[in-house]
Scaffold this active site. Structure first.
Site, short mmCIF file in Angstrom:
data_model
loop_
_atom_site.label_atom_id
_atom_site.label_comp_id
_atom_site.label_asym_id
_atom_site.label_seq_id
_atom_site.Cartn_x
_atom_site.Cartn_y
_atom_site.Cartn_z
N ARG A 16 0.82 -1.22 0.00
CA ARG A 16 0.00 0.00 0.00
C ARG A 16 0.86 1.27 0.00
NH1 ARG A 16 -3.87 -0.39 4.81
NH2 ARG A 16 -2.10 -1.49 5.72
N LYS A 116 -20.51 3.54 -6.29
CA LYS A 116 -19.89 2.26 -6.61
C LYS A 116 -19.72 2.05 -8.11
CE LYS A 116 -21.44 -1.32 -4.38
NZ LYS A 116 -20.38 -2.09 -3.70
N GLY A 440 -26.19 -0.55 16.91
CA GLY A 440 -25.32 -1.64 17.36
C GLY A 440 -24.01 -1.17 17.95
N TRP A 569 -19.38 -8.76 0.85
CA TRP A 569 -18.13 -8.11 1.24
C TRP A 569 -16.95 -9.08 1.37
CZ3 TRP A 569 -20.56 -4.20 5.29
CH2 TRP A 569 -21.32 -3.25 4.58
N GLU A 613 -26.97 -3.34 -2.50
CA GLU A 613 -25.81 -3.23 -3.39
C GLU A 613 -25.46 -4.54 -4.07
OE1 GLU A 613 -22.91 -1.82 -0.43
OE2 GLU A 613 -21.65 -3.51 -1.00
N CYS A 651 -28.33 0.19 5.45
CA CYS A 651 -27.89 1.59 5.39
C CYS A 651 -27.79 2.06 3.94
CB CYS A 651 -26.57 1.79 6.11
SG CYS A 651 -25.46 0.41 6.10
N HIS A 702 -23.08 10.02 9.92
CA HIS A 702 -21.94 10.23 9.02
C HIS A 702 -21.34 11.62 9.20
CE1 HIS A 702 -24.57 7.15 7.26
NE2 HIS A 702 -23.43 6.52 7.14
N CYS A 734 -27.25 4.68 11.56
CA CYS A 734 -26.33 3.54 11.40
C CYS A 734 -25.55 3.41 12.72
CB CYS A 734 -25.39 3.79 10.22
SG CYS A 734 -24.51 2.31 9.65
N1 GLN Z 1 -24.54 -3.16 13.68
C1 GLN Z 1 -23.61 -2.49 12.85
C2 GLN Z 1 -23.02 -1.30 13.59
O1 GLN Z 1 -23.71 -0.68 14.32
C3 GLN Z 1 -24.23 -2.01 11.57
C4 GLN Z 1 -23.24 -1.31 10.66
C5 GLN Z 1 -23.76 -1.03 9.28
O2 GLN Z 1 -24.93 -1.07 9.01
N2 GLN Z 1 -22.89 -0.72 8.38
O3 GLN Z 1 -21.87 -0.93 13.43
ZN ZN Z 2 -25.88 0.98 8.57
#
Ligand code: GLN
Ligand code: ZN
Length: 768
Positions: A16, A116, A440, A569, A613, A651, A702, A734
């Site tokens: 990298r 993307k 979460g 992923w 996605e 998300c 975000h 999120c």
């Molecule tokens: N449970 C995950 C978190 O809170 C969900 C993350 C996500 O949706 N990208 O980090």
């Molecule tokens: Zn999320």
């Protein structure tokens, strides 16, 4: 002669190096000259490596300091007004301002949007078309790099993104945008580029048009014909039109009708058979580039298969019209498998990264040119790998296969319909209107990261690690108590990544140390490698959830990642369909759901962040994917009693075109991202009359901004206009792992306050 060729090589460097150089330049720790010299060294290294491997066509202009689409934007001089660009060649600072915004010396501009690149995990910068924008050659990069390679004795094949794909990947910023006129506008610059490349001595140019594997409309079709009729007139240079990421299908006639010197086909397992249709219609003299080596995965090529294809095609069009190539640019593969020292030897013996793939291409080309005997050893070795994978006990687990083969209707449906479950859950869980929760994760502090790293490196033992994590869990639980949140989470301190965490505990997964792939700009990801049948030898989250639940009388939500997201992923197996792999993951996660329930966890969230996605590039393939994805989710979640509440989270999603399938997943509660779009995303849920409960995110995680109570009340009011009050949950967009406690505390306090205001309003209107 059969030519060994490549469409693009990863530019990040095996360690990298490019990431480090660019970030150091951003921080002002190194000069532009230092950055440019790192770039130059990487290019020289990559070109030489490909030359030594025996490639005949080596790409140039595949290198970018941030993104190849951004380079194309710069080359065409399509810099949006807000960057106050002076109209000369685009300099490094303007370039990076477009990539990531700029905030210094009185300048404050936002970055260009990123999205993307087809269905890869690579993100490109989206061209913006402003009114009156005119194209003008504004970068010498493509010529400079061509000359740079030439000075090293390497005559390269420069790469460009084609005009139709370029415009199709962009966004108009004004009313009255005209697709055809916009493409037309760019053509003089493309012609100028080709002319100059021809003058410099380039004999071929590669023009990428992956948009040809998507659904093409009449406007695009006409634009292809018009553009390539013009570009083909430039004398002295041959165009290789490259298509990748899937099959041409109904666009095959179009692709082969264009007046180009060659067409490249993806022949990876996304599109293995299309060469047969292609040779039936390929015009006299046109070259066919066979993308037999998968550019997006990490498995060794089946040399015998590739050779069979090459020989078959050879029988029809002759050796002089064949190129052997990767299916797509190798940008989407890690750099060099030889760097790996931590991978299991067996799994490693099945794998190839970009450096190895380049050699495979040379071998296949040699076999196609000189005959099988010339590569007898390589074919034998490749056969041995295929046989090893086909029979390996490391890969094949009969119990797993049997389970997937015997799915019954009971496995994929809850005991009762939602309306019944909702009542049972209401009395079991006893939650207020507008229940509050979070997605979460809580802030991943230095302490947490350090403990995880120390444990991994053996610097602390398991007992100490567990104690540190439990202390973090107590912290998060205490905070949620004090804030008055209704449904608690444990905060996920033990998870570095929501997919890796599960992959590490499942059978059939391997993890590399240097399997980095560029995701966007300097961000690289190291996807898990799914190599074998997936099963769950032991519970993965139960102890953490049990511990967290023991710290509170409130409901503790269990937290899992769903099968589609784990699949999406990761690098996946190429010896069985994706859907077969995700089904196995679904059963593994189902076991975890069942164990959580038995351990007394009454609410379980299964994240499907990547549900949307994963949608195929062609609309006609959507149904199959969605049917599978829904079934996977149901396998995962339907083993619980009515009283156990299943949540899911998605998300960044747009729901309009998948809302019915989202509903068919039948989660009791779904949380989605909505705060940035001012609840617009909810429209789909309203139009369709989504039957279950929804938590439309009211806090944009975000951004470091702390939303006020009033803002969140306003958002909830909007939700209430559209949904039944009993459907609405209150939560952030999120997970909070990228945020700091300093923002999270006031934001969640405000969020709880907003829920309380909504409840008292409801009470007042009930009383009225
Ligand atoms: N449970 C995950 C978190 O809170 C969900 C993350 C996500 O949706 N990208 O980090
Ligand atoms: Zn999320």
């Amino acid at each position: 002669m059969v030519l060994a060729t490549n469409l693009g090589f990863p530019r990040i460097g095996d360690m990298r190096q490019l990431k480090k150089a660019v970030e150091s330049y951003w921080k002002g720790k190194s000069s532009a000259e230092e950055l440019l010299s790192t770039g130059k060294n990487l290019r020289a290294h990559n070109w030489k490596l490909q030359k030594d491997a025996g490639l005949d066509h080596i790409p140039s202009n595949d290198f970018a300091y941030y993104d190849q689409m951004l380079d194309m934007i710069a080359t065409l001089g399509l810099v949006p007004k807000r960057y106050n660009w002076d109209g000369t060649n685009v300099d490094l600072d303007t370039y990076f301002a477009m990539a990531r915004g700029a905030q210094k010396d009185g300048v404050d501009v936002t970055a260009m949007e990123m999205t993307k690149w087809y269905d890869t995990n690579y993100h490109y910068l989206v061209p913006e078309f402003e009114e009156g924008m005119s194209a003008k050659l504004s970068s010498a990069k493509i010529f400079d790099h061509y000359e740079e390679a030439k000075a090293l004795g390497i005559d390269t094949r420069p790469v460009l993104i084609g005009p139709v794909t370029f415009v199709s990947s962009g966004k108009p910023r004004y009313d009255g945008f005209n697709f055809a006129a916009t493409v037309e506008n760019l053509l003089p610059v493309y012609e100028e580029i080709l002319t100059k490349l021809a003058q410099a001595g380039a004999s071929w140019v590669q023009i990428d048009e992956p948009a040809l594997v998507m659904d093409v409309n009449d406007e695009q079709r006409a634009a292809y014909k018009n553009a390539y009729a013009k570009l083909a007139k430039v004398a002295g240079i041959k165009i290789l039109l490259t298509t990748y990421f899937g099959e041409l299908r109904d666009n095959m006639d179009l692709a082969f009708s264009l007046p180009v010197a060659g067409v490249h086909l993806d022949l990876s397992n996304r599109a293995p058979h299309q060469y047969k249709d292609a040779i039936a219609i390929i015009p006299e003299n046109m070259v066919l580039s066979l993308g037999v080596v998968d550019g997006r995965n990490i498995w060794k090529n089946n040399i015998r298969n590739s050779l069979n294809i090459a020989e078959f095609v050879e029988g029809h069009i002759g050796k002089d019209r064949i190129m052997i190539a990767p299916s797509s640019s190798l940008l989407h593969s890690p750099v060099d498998l030889d760097s790996e020292n931590a991978l299991d030897d067996k799994v490693k013996s099945w794998m190839a990264y970009a450096t190895q793939k380049v050699s495979e291409i040379a071998v296949i080309a040699k076999g196609a040119q000189q005959g099988r005997d010339a590569i007898a050893n390589e074919v034998e070795a490749s056969d041995a790998v295929q046989e090893d994978r086909r029979t390996s006990k490391r890969i094949h687990n009969d119990a797993v296969k049997e389970r997937v083969a015997n799915i019954t209707p009971e496995m994929t449906s809850r005991k009762s319909p939602f309306a019944v479950r909702q009542k049972v859950q209401q009395s079991a869980l006893n939650l207020p209107l507008y229940p509050t929760t979070s997605i979460g994760s809580f802030p991943q502090t230095k302490v947490i990261r350090k403990a995880r790293a120390d444990f991994k490196k053996g610097r602390i033992d398991e007992a100490e690690y567990t104690e540190t994590m439990q202390a973090e869990i107590r912290l998060v639980v205490d905070f949620q108590h004090d804030a008055g949140i209704d449904v608690l989470v444990h905060g996920e301190p033990e998870r570095n990544d929501m997919v890796e965490y599960f992959g590490e505990q499942l059978e059939g997964f391997a993890f590399s140390k240097f399997g980095w792939v560029q995701s966007y700009g300097t961000r690289c990801v190291k996807p898990p490698i799914i190599y074998g049948d997936v099963s769950r030898p032991n519970p993965m989250t139960v102890e953490w959830s049990k511990y967290a639940q023991s710290q509170t009388d409130k409901i503790m939500k269990g937290m899992l990642t769903g099968p589609i997201t784990i699949l999406q992923w990761s690098f996946v197996r190429d010896d069985q369909p994706r859907a077969a792999t995700s089904k196995q993951i679904a059963f593994a996660i189902r076991d975890e759901v069942a164990d959580l329930e038995s351990a007394g966890i009454r609410m379980i969230q299964i994240d499907e962040a990547a549900f949307r996605e994963g949608l195929p590039l062609r609309k006609s393939d959507w149904k199959q994917y969605l049917d599978d994805a829904v079934e996977d989710f149901r396998i995962t979640s339907c083993c619980v009693d009515d009283a156990t509440q299943i949540h899911t989270h998605m998300c960044y999603s747009e729901f309009n075109d998948v809302i019915e399938e989202v509903a068919a997943m039948d989660a009791d509660v779904i949380s989605i991202e909505t705060s940035r779009s001012q609840m617009e995303l909810l429209e789909a849920f309203v139009a369709f009359k989504y039957p279950n409960e929804i938590g439309p995110g009211v806090y944009d995680i975000h951004s470091p901004r702390v939303p006020t109570t009033q803002e969140m009340v306003d958002l909830l009011e909007k939700a209430k206009e559209n949904l039944d009050e009993r459907q609405i949950w209150v939560n952030p967009d999120c997970g909070l792992k990228t945020r700091g406690w300093a923002e999270v505390k006031p934001a969640l306090n405000n969020m709880v306050e907003a829920a309380k205001i909504m409840r008292s309003k409801a009470k007042a209107s009930a009383a009225a």
